[in-house]
Design a protein around this motif. Sequence first.
Motif, mmCIF file in Angstrom:
data_model
loop_
_atom_site.group_PDB
_atom_site.id
_atom_site.type_symbol
_atom_site.label_atom_id
_atom_site.label_comp_id
_atom_site.label_asym_id
_atom_site.label_seq_id
_atom_site.Cartn_x
_atom_site.Cartn_y
_atom_site.Cartn_z
ATOM 1 N N THR A 68 -1.413 -2.402 7.203
ATOM 2 C CA THR A 68 -2.446 -3.421 6.380
ATOM 3 C C THR A 68 -2.293 -4.679 7.147
ATOM 4 O O THR A 68 -0.998 -4.882 7.236
ATOM 5 C CB THR A 68 -2.133 -3.276 5.013
ATOM 6 O OG1 THR A 68 -1.001 -3.583 4.675
ATOM 7 C CG2 THR A 68 -2.509 -1.903 4.329
ATOM 8 N N ASP A 69 -3.110 -5.518 7.309
ATOM 9 C CA ASP A 69 -3.002 -6.773 7.772
ATOM 10 C C ASP A 69 -3.008 -7.682 6.462
ATOM 11 O O ASP A 69 -4.036 -7.716 5.589
ATOM 12 C CB ASP A 69 -4.392 -7.229 8.621
ATOM 13 C CG ASP A 69 -4.322 -8.500 9.077
ATOM 14 O OD1 ASP A 69 -3.208 -8.863 9.083
ATOM 15 O OD2 ASP A 69 -5.338 -9.135 9.666
ATOM 16 N N ASP A 70 -2.079 -8.316 6.357
ATOM 17 C CA ASP A 70 -1.635 -9.341 5.410
ATOM 18 C C ASP A 70 -1.524 -10.778 5.874
ATOM 19 O O ASP A 70 -1.127 -11.604 5.310
ATOM 20 C CB ASP A 70 -0.196 -8.865 4.419
ATOM 21 C CG ASP A 70 -0.239 -7.670 3.911
ATOM 22 O OD1 ASP A 70 -1.362 -7.099 3.451
ATOM 23 O OD2 ASP A 70 0.750 -7.115 3.551
ATOM 24 N N ILE A 129 -4.776 -9.649 -2.217
ATOM 25 C CA ILE A 129 -4.616 -9.734 -3.691
ATOM 26 C C ILE A 129 -5.907 -9.222 -4.291
ATOM 27 O O ILE A 129 -6.091 -8.299 -5.046
ATOM 28 C CB ILE A 129 -4.199 -10.983 -4.319
ATOM 29 C CG1 ILE A 129 -2.823 -11.414 -3.694
ATOM 30 C CG2 ILE A 129 -4.471 -11.097 -5.891
ATOM 31 C CD1 ILE A 129 -2.350 -12.523 -4.294
ATOM 32 N N LEU A 130 -7.031 -9.727 -3.916
ATOM 33 C CA LEU A 130 -8.426 -9.205 -4.253
ATOM 34 C C LEU A 130 -8.835 -7.973 -3.946
ATOM 35 O O LEU A 130 -9.905 -7.388 -4.815
ATOM 36 C CB LEU A 130 -9.401 -10.553 -3.690
ATOM 37 C CG LEU A 130 -9.443 -11.785 -4.248
ATOM 38 C CD1 LEU A 130 -10.437 -12.627 -3.605
ATOM 39 C CD2 LEU A 130 -9.550 -11.775 -5.776
ATOM 40 N N ARG A 131 -8.044 -7.333 -2.976
ATOM 41 C CA ARG A 131 -8.254 -5.760 -2.810
ATOM 42 C C ARG A 131 -8.394 -5.057 -4.125
ATOM 43 O O ARG A 131 -8.720 -4.162 -4.379
ATOM 44 C CB ARG A 131 -7.304 -5.512 -1.691
ATOM 45 C CG ARG A 131 -8.223 -4.618 -0.486
ATOM 46 C CD ARG A 131 -7.156 -4.265 0.478
ATOM 47 N NE ARG A 131 -5.826 -4.308 0.027
ATOM 48 C CZ ARG A 131 -4.718 -4.823 0.774
ATOM 49 N NH1 ARG A 131 -5.222 -5.661 1.763
ATOM 50 N NH2 ARG A 131 -3.717 -4.519 0.587
ATOM 51 N N ALA A 184 -8.059 -3.394 -11.050
ATOM 52 C CA ALA A 184 -7.523 -4.098 -12.279
ATOM 53 C C ALA A 184 -8.459 -4.281 -13.418
ATOM 54 O O ALA A 184 -8.242 -3.953 -14.427
ATOM 55 C CB ALA A 184 -6.876 -5.159 -11.650
ATOM 56 N N SER A 185 -9.865 -4.713 -12.887
ATOM 57 C CA SER A 185 -10.617 -4.874 -14.039
ATOM 58 C C SER A 185 -10.967 -3.747 -14.568
ATOM 59 O O SER A 185 -11.496 -3.796 -16.043
ATOM 60 C CB SER A 185 -11.756 -5.789 -13.321
ATOM 61 O OG SER A 185 -12.509 -5.046 -12.474
ATOM 62 N N ASP A 186 -11.399 -2.677 -13.807
ATOM 63 C CA ASP A 186 -11.844 -1.455 -14.246
ATOM 64 C C ASP A 186 -10.886 -0.691 -15.121
ATOM 65 O O ASP A 186 -11.116 -0.028 -16.396
ATOM 66 C CB ASP A 186 -12.470 -0.578 -13.431
ATOM 67 C CG ASP A 186 -13.449 -1.148 -12.766
ATOM 68 O OD1 ASP A 186 -14.234 -2.249 -13.160
ATOM 69 O OD2 ASP A 186 -13.920 -0.924 -11.432
#
Length: 649
Positions: A592-594, A601-603, A608-610
């Motif tokens: 993965t490209d960090d 994080i937004l990935r 997380a919301s669901d």
Amino acid sequence: MDPNKVDEASDKMSDDGEIASVMGFSGFGKKARTFDLEAIFEHTRRTAIERSQLVLDERQKDDQMHEEGESSQSVKSSVHAPRDKAAAATSRKQESESRSDSDSDSDSELIGPPLPPQHTAQDDDDEDGPLTRASGSTAQTDEEDDDDDDGEAQDDDDDNPVKKIPDTHEITLQHGTKTVSALALDPSGARLVTGGYDYDVRFWDFAGMDQAVQAFRSLQPCECHQITSLQYSITGDVILVVSGNAQAKVLNRDGFNVMECVKGDQYIVDMAKTKGHTAMLNSGCWHPKTKEEFMTCSNDGTVRTWDLTSEKKHKSVFKPRSFQGKKVVPTCCTYSRDGKLIAAGCQDGTIQIWDRNLSVHTKFHCRQAHIPGSDTSCIAFSYDGRTLASRGGDDTLKMWDIRNFRKPVNVATGLSNNFTMTDCCFSPDDKLLVTGTSVKREQGNGKLVFFDRTSFQNVYEIEVTNASVVRCLWHPKLNQIMVGTGNGLAKVYYDPVKSHRGAKLCVVKSQRKERQAETLTQDYIITPHALPMFREARQRSTRKQLEKDRLDPKKSHKPEPPVSGPGRGGRVAAHGGTLSSFIVKNIALDKTDDSNPRQAILRHAQEASDNPYWVAPAYKQTQPVPLFAEDSEEDEEAEKEPEWKKRKI
């Protein structure tokens, strides 16, 4: 016989008869048998006479037959010389009569059974030839001469002190890897104590060791200070330990602390005003007669005596002085054999001797005993108390007569000495002087050198090992020599015939085999009054239980198999031996490209919301609906303005 005595005997017999009748038995046991000695002697005498007479008659018959045969031969051979024949017969008759008389005399004196055949044969041999007797006498004289020669050889062996050196056998005690700088044997010779540069003191018990020769106790009584000297007291119940610090210690036979000397005040100039030493110790020894007194010498320039009962202060102080009156450091000290003199070898090469009761002025003083600046490593008194031996750091061994202390009696040179505690000692018979030599590493073997006391010649040498010989001790009771070397070995030399006990006790014992005893896997509780349903089954055999426990992975401590995959339960996989290697490998495998952390994080924002897991479920019932402020037009305009036009607040 006296009638009164007869009456008393009869009364006694009557009393005995009455007592026997009253007690219900006939007599007081069996009567002793009586023997008529005169009749026995007479019978023996008659039997002996009859036997002797029979022997005499047989001999006479033999002689008569022999004479008749000779006479018939003489008649046939010649008829002449009747006078010679008569003379020969007469002489022969006289000889036979004399022989018969002698036989009869000897037979008449013979009492008892005849002699055994070997004695009779020996008597006949004696009668037959005087040459045999003469040769026997010469053989006897030769045997006596041989015995005399053996006795003289034995006397020579007794006079030769080299023959008494016990060096036919040896055992090696592994103290450690560093120099063995101290040795001590108790007066009985049952225990040996060794100390070294590795700060350890090891206890060896000859009666308790086997062929493995392992020490039964090892300790560090002075922490991180090298052991300089060890010595048992005259009673053998305590040990003096002198190390590189300023406080000597006294231990009991088991190594527990009995006393520790007090340390002096190092800021006081006069060392006699302080209560103890203020610098490192060099040597120490016990008083040969008083069991509570011992002595130490130190780099503070004093020799102090101590009492075992008072550890708060020294007993007396001796201060060695140079020719100019300056302070001199004593490197070794000792008592005389009677305990009346105290001797110290100093760093400036002097040997100073005081009277034990007068601590101010020296009684004997030799100012040029050894080269100045060379540390005198040892001084030792002989058993007769008149001779003093000194081992100098200038590679010499000198012998002194304290009655004429100005110059040495004998000097031996060329004995290398690289240690400040190299020993010298006298043999138990006071005829030999022993010391050790030093060598550099991998440059030869250290030797134990023996010198004759009278001629001071090198009479014997023992090559010990490929290291320096530092300590040597010849125990008078065991007649065994203990040696401490520079490579951590302590050797014991002995002779099975001349030595006693000591090392001979442990070399005959085979090594003990360690046996693993079978034990119960769990304790069995016996409850005799419990109900049958609560009783535990009694274990009949431990073997079956051990087999069951072997199948249980927890009880048998079975190792866990290697982890396959990413790891679980805090354990990492087999490809990474440590946690750091596991993390590094996982980071390297992550594709993965960090580069943009916000996007990384937004990935996970949608998931997380669901499906909230950490915070939201805890406040699900009480958390109000979140209300967020809406964006106004001013904010939108402010965002559209360039950065350099924004107002700074």
